[in-house]
Design a protein around this motif. Structure first.
Motif, short mmCIF file in Angstrom:
data_model
loop_
_atom_site.label_atom_id
_atom_site.label_comp_id
_atom_site.label_asym_id
_atom_site.label_seq_id
_atom_site.Cartn_x
_atom_site.Cartn_y
_atom_site.Cartn_z
N ASP A 3 -11.41 9.03 3.75
CA ASP A 3 -11.77 9.21 2.36
C ASP A 3 -12.52 10.53 2.27
O ASP A 3 -13.24 10.89 3.21
N LYS B 72 -16.00 11.56 4.05
CA LYS B 72 -16.29 10.60 5.12
C LYS B 72 -15.58 11.00 6.41
O LYS B 72 -14.64 11.79 6.39
N GLU C 19 -11.49 7.47 10.13
CA GLU C 19 -11.80 6.15 10.67
C GLU C 19 -10.59 5.54 11.34
O GLU C 19 -9.49 5.55 10.76
N SER D 128 -12.71 -3.91 10.39
CA SER D 128 -12.66 -3.82 8.94
C SER D 128 -11.30 -4.22 8.35
O SER D 128 -11.21 -4.55 7.17
N LYS E 64 -8.23 -3.74 -0.77
CA LYS E 64 -9.48 -3.63 -1.50
C LYS E 64 -9.68 -2.18 -1.93
O LYS E 64 -9.14 -1.26 -1.29
N PRO E 65 -10.47 -1.95 -2.98
CA PRO E 65 -10.73 -0.56 -3.39
C PRO E 65 -11.28 0.29 -2.24
O PRO E 65 -10.97 1.49 -2.15
N GLU E 66 -12.04 -0.30 -1.35
CA GLU E 66 -12.59 0.47 -0.24
C GLU E 66 -11.55 0.84 0.82
O GLU E 66 -11.86 1.59 1.76
N ASP E 67 -10.33 0.36 0.68
CA ASP E 67 -9.23 0.79 1.56
C ASP E 67 -8.62 2.10 1.08
O ASP E 67 -7.76 2.67 1.76
N THR E 68 -9.03 2.57 -0.09
CA THR E 68 -8.52 3.83 -0.62
C THR E 68 -8.84 4.97 0.34
O THR E 68 -9.99 5.16 0.74
N THR F 267 -4.13 4.46 -2.72
CA THR F 267 -5.17 4.26 -3.71
C THR F 267 -5.12 2.82 -4.19
O THR F 267 -4.07 2.35 -4.63
N SER G 260 -9.34 -1.22 -8.81
CA SER G 260 -10.05 -2.50 -8.97
C SER G 260 -9.67 -3.20 -10.26
O SER G 260 -8.98 -2.64 -11.11
#
Length: 132
Positions: A43, A46, A49, A66, A90-94, A129, A132
């Motif tokens: 992202d 960041k 990962e 995760s 999930k949105p955090e997988d964007t 992307t 949510s």
């Protein structure tokens, strides 16, 4: 040298699914390839990962905590292609998702390469992307 090309990214709602593909080619990539093909994501702002990886010689697979239980790695030998099936997104997988390959070297059976520096060939990335 291994060439990698990802595809399959896109926009999906939270809870949905996507499947990414990574086609591998090149002189050093064959049925006798001893290394790992992995998936990473990044992202903006960041660190890149580790997501998961598969050892080409014996289908040994390792996932980051995760994504464990939601993401599945598989491969098609005939197409030299690795897949990342992503469910319950999930949105955090964007992120931009990258396919990567280690060198054609032997790793002991209980060692799983998860660090970015261990992967020497990279694809161009594909955007995922999750809204949510």
């Amino acid at each position: 040298q291994v060439q990698l090309e990802e595809s399959g990214g896109g926009l999906v709602q939270a809870g949905g699914s996507l499947r990414l593909s990574c086609a591998a080619s090149g002189r050093t990539f064959s049925r006798s390839f001893m290394g790992w093909l992995g998936w990473f994501r990044q992202d903006p702002g960041k660190e890149r990962e580790f997501v998961g990886a598969i050892r080409w010689s014996d289908d040994n697979i390792y996932y980051a905590d995760s994504v464990k239980g939601r993401f599945t790695i598989s491969r098609d030998n005939a197409k030299n292609t690795v897949y990342l099936q992503m469910n319950s997104l999930k949105p955090e997988d964007t992120a931009v998702y990258y396919c990567a390959a280690t060198g054609n070297i032997y790793y002991s059976s209980n060692y799983f390469p998860t660090a970015r520096y261990e992967y020497v060939n990279w694809g161009q990335g594909t955007q995922v992307t999750v809204s949510s």
